[in-house]
Write a protein that holds these residues in place. Structure first.
Motif, PDB file in Angstrom:
ATOM      1  N   GLN A 103       0.826  -1.203   0.000  1.00  0.00           N
ATOM      2  CA  GLN A 103       0.000   0.000   0.000  1.00  0.00           C
ATOM      3  C   GLN A 103       0.860   1.253   0.000  1.00  0.00           C
ATOM      4  O   GLN A 103       0.541   2.229  -0.666  1.00  0.00           O
ATOM      5  CB  GLN A 103      -0.915  -0.006   1.225  1.00  0.00           C
ATOM      6  N   ALA A 104       1.980   1.231   0.733  1.00  0.00           N
ATOM      7  CA  ALA A 104       2.843   2.405   0.832  1.00  0.00           C
ATOM      8  C   ALA A 104       3.831   2.456  -0.324  1.00  0.00           C
ATOM      9  O   ALA A 104       4.987   2.845  -0.149  1.00  0.00           O
ATOM     10  CB  ALA A 104       3.590   2.398   2.163  1.00  0.00           C
ATOM     11  N   GLY A 105       3.390   2.076  -1.501  1.00  0.00           N
ATOM     12  CA  GLY A 105       4.234   2.074  -2.684  1.00  0.00           C
ATOM     13  C   GLY A 105       3.554   2.794  -3.836  1.00  0.00           C
ATOM     14  O   GLY A 105       2.646   3.600  -3.658  1.00  0.00           O
ATOM     15  N   ASN A 106       3.987   2.464  -5.042  1.00  0.00           N
ATOM     16  CA  ASN A 106       3.516   3.110  -6.259  1.00  0.00           C
ATOM     17  C   ASN A 106       2.413   2.254  -6.876  1.00  0.00           C
ATOM     18  O   ASN A 106       2.651   1.118  -7.291  1.00  0.00           O
ATOM     19  CB  ASN A 106       4.709   3.247  -7.218  1.00  0.00           C
ATOM     20  N   LEU A 107       1.194   2.768  -6.924  1.00  0.00           N
ATOM     21  CA  LEU A 107       0.057   1.984  -7.424  1.00  0.00           C
ATOM     22  C   LEU A 107       0.219   1.631  -8.894  1.00  0.00           C
ATOM     23  O   LEU A 107      -0.083   0.500  -9.301  1.00  0.00           O
ATOM     24  CB  LEU A 107      -1.245   2.750  -7.202  1.00  0.00           C
ATOM     25  N   ARG A 108       0.696   2.579  -9.692  1.00  0.00           N
ATOM     26  CA  ARG A 108       0.894   2.284 -11.121  1.00  0.00           C
ATOM     27  C   ARG A 108       1.845   1.106 -11.291  1.00  0.00           C
ATOM     28  O   ARG A 108       1.596   0.202 -12.098  1.00  0.00           O
ATOM     29  CB  ARG A 108       1.452   3.510 -11.839  1.00  0.00           C
ATOM     30  N   SER A 109       2.942   1.105 -10.529  1.00  0.00           N
ATOM     31  CA  SER A 109       3.911   0.017 -10.625  1.00  0.00           C
ATOM     32  C   SER A 109       3.320  -1.295 -10.123  1.00  0.00           C
ATOM     33  O   SER A 109       3.592  -2.367 -10.679  1.00  0.00           O
ATOM     34  CB  SER A 109       5.172   0.370  -9.837  1.00  0.00           C
TER      35      SER A 109
END
Length: 389
Positions: free
Chosen positions: A248-254
């Motif tokens: 969740q604490a990352g890049n959604l697109r990736s």
């Protein structure tokens, strides 16, 4: 006495196929799942409690494989007390430490990082905040650690390690240390992408990951800064059995890109969903539900695959007995439903729409923890708990 759960609707035992229970009822006894069958076979008077799911679903409790615990139910990063117990109200019944890196003034020498890992493992060995099982004590890989150190740690009960926060001048310096930790029997996660806190400013991309071969590419969609699309493809295609942890604490697109690549190349068994919290992104009690809803409603995952990525797939990668609904498995389970007001008919439909399912009931270690989540909306169905005595 035992606890029975009856009139179960849409269930999921925790596997990739989303296999339902062989029946619509189960019994929990001595912290384990003791029986599976039909509601008609259950005699309420034989049980201490009867949970009437009223057609709502039952699934294994969620396992968050990227939680930055410290000591106790407290996060100094966000100055918050009780975050683990609050995460239970979002469906997380087990937390796996991604290293105690946020301990103020944490040591960085070999003796210090070993002591920190052992102390954390010991502190959570019998401490269950709110009923959550915490697998703590993840040694932070630093220069100077040897295979003998890892053997010593394994003998002391520490079985987790984290690469990416140490004082190595170049990510390739981790390669022999990661491999030594794995030979000693530790499960190794590696930070992926750009730096997230002071001391982790060196980006770790596909080249370093493929050379290290950790068990888990931690926050492979960025923590929070993501790798390039080309690196995403390399990690999926060349990473072997390396687990791909989307957070969740990352890049959604990736995250969507990696999930798509994994499905296209039949690598869905490598996908794990986690929170990577508490961090600078915050403490997010509904992190796992949010990640599931995003990757189902906006991405390529089915509800069944998303559920497996927080239950059975995590258990397989970390060799845990939990994360499944099966005879003899730990009695960690949730009653899920579509939330009140949703047009969805059940928890699967809620995920397809991007709605967060309601956590109606949580049981861990065979004990009832709550009958309504304080962090999700209430369920659409009238789930009740009866005390036959």
């Amino acid at each position: 006495m035992s606890i029975a759960v009856v009139r179960i609707g849409s269930s999921h035992i925790g596997d990739l196929a989303g296999t339902p229970l062989d029946g619509d009822a189960l019994v929990l006894e001595d912290e384990r799942i003791a029986w599976v069958g039909t509601s008609e076979e259950v005699r309420p008077a034989d049980h201490r409690l009867v949970v009437d799911a009223a057609g709502a679903g039952v699934v294994p409790g969620f396992i968050d494989s990227h939680v930055h615990v410290t000591f106790g139910d407290y996060t100094p990063r966000q100055q918050t007390v009780g975050f683990l117990e609050s995460y239970l109200h979002g469906g997380m019944t087990r937390a796996i430490s991604a290293s105690e890196v946020h301990v103020p003034g944490r040591p960085t020498d070999p003796a210090g990082v070993k002591a920190l890992a052992v102390a954390a493992e010991r502190c959570f060995r019998s401490y269950r905040p709110g009923g959550v099982t915490v697998h703590a004590g993840s040694v932070i890989l630093e220069p100077g650690l040897t295979e003998a150190d890892f053997v010593e740690l394994r003998q002391a009960g520490v079985w987790l390690a984290k690469a990416g926060f140490g004082a190595f001048p170049d990510p390739m310096g981790y390669v022999p240390v990661v491999q030594a930790a794995r030979r000693a029997g530790l499960v190794v996660m590696c930070h992926t992408g750009g730096g997230s806190i002071p001391g982790s400013q060196r980006a770790i991309g596909a080249e370093a990951l493929l050379a290290m071969q950790p068990n888990i590419a931690g926050h492979v969609n960025g923590g929070p800064t993501a790798m390039s699309d080309e690196d995403n493809q390399r990690v999926v295609l060349e990473g072997g059995d390396m687990a791909l942890q989307l957070v969740q604490a990352g890049n959604l697109r990736s995250a969507i890109d990696i999930a798509r690549l994994a499905l296209e190349h039949h690598q869905e068994h490598r996908l794990l969903l986690a929170s990577d919290t508490p961090t600078g992104t915050g403490m997010i009690p509904l992190a796992l539900l949010r990640t599931m809803a995003e990757l189902v409603s906006l991405g390529p995952l089915s509800p069944e695959l998303a559920l497996a990525a927080v239950t059975g797939s995590v258990a397989r990668v970390y060799d845990l007995p939990a994360g499944r609904l099966a005879l003899g498995a730990p009695a960690d389970l949730l009653v899920l439903d579509a939330p009140v007001g949703s047009v969805a008919k059940d928890w699967k439909g809620a995920l397809r729409l991007g709605d967060l399912p309601a956590v109606a009931v949580a049981l861990t270690a065979g004990e009832l923890r709550f009958t309504r989540s304080r962090n999700t909306p209430p369920p659409s169905r009238p789930v009740t708990v009866v005390h036959p005595a």
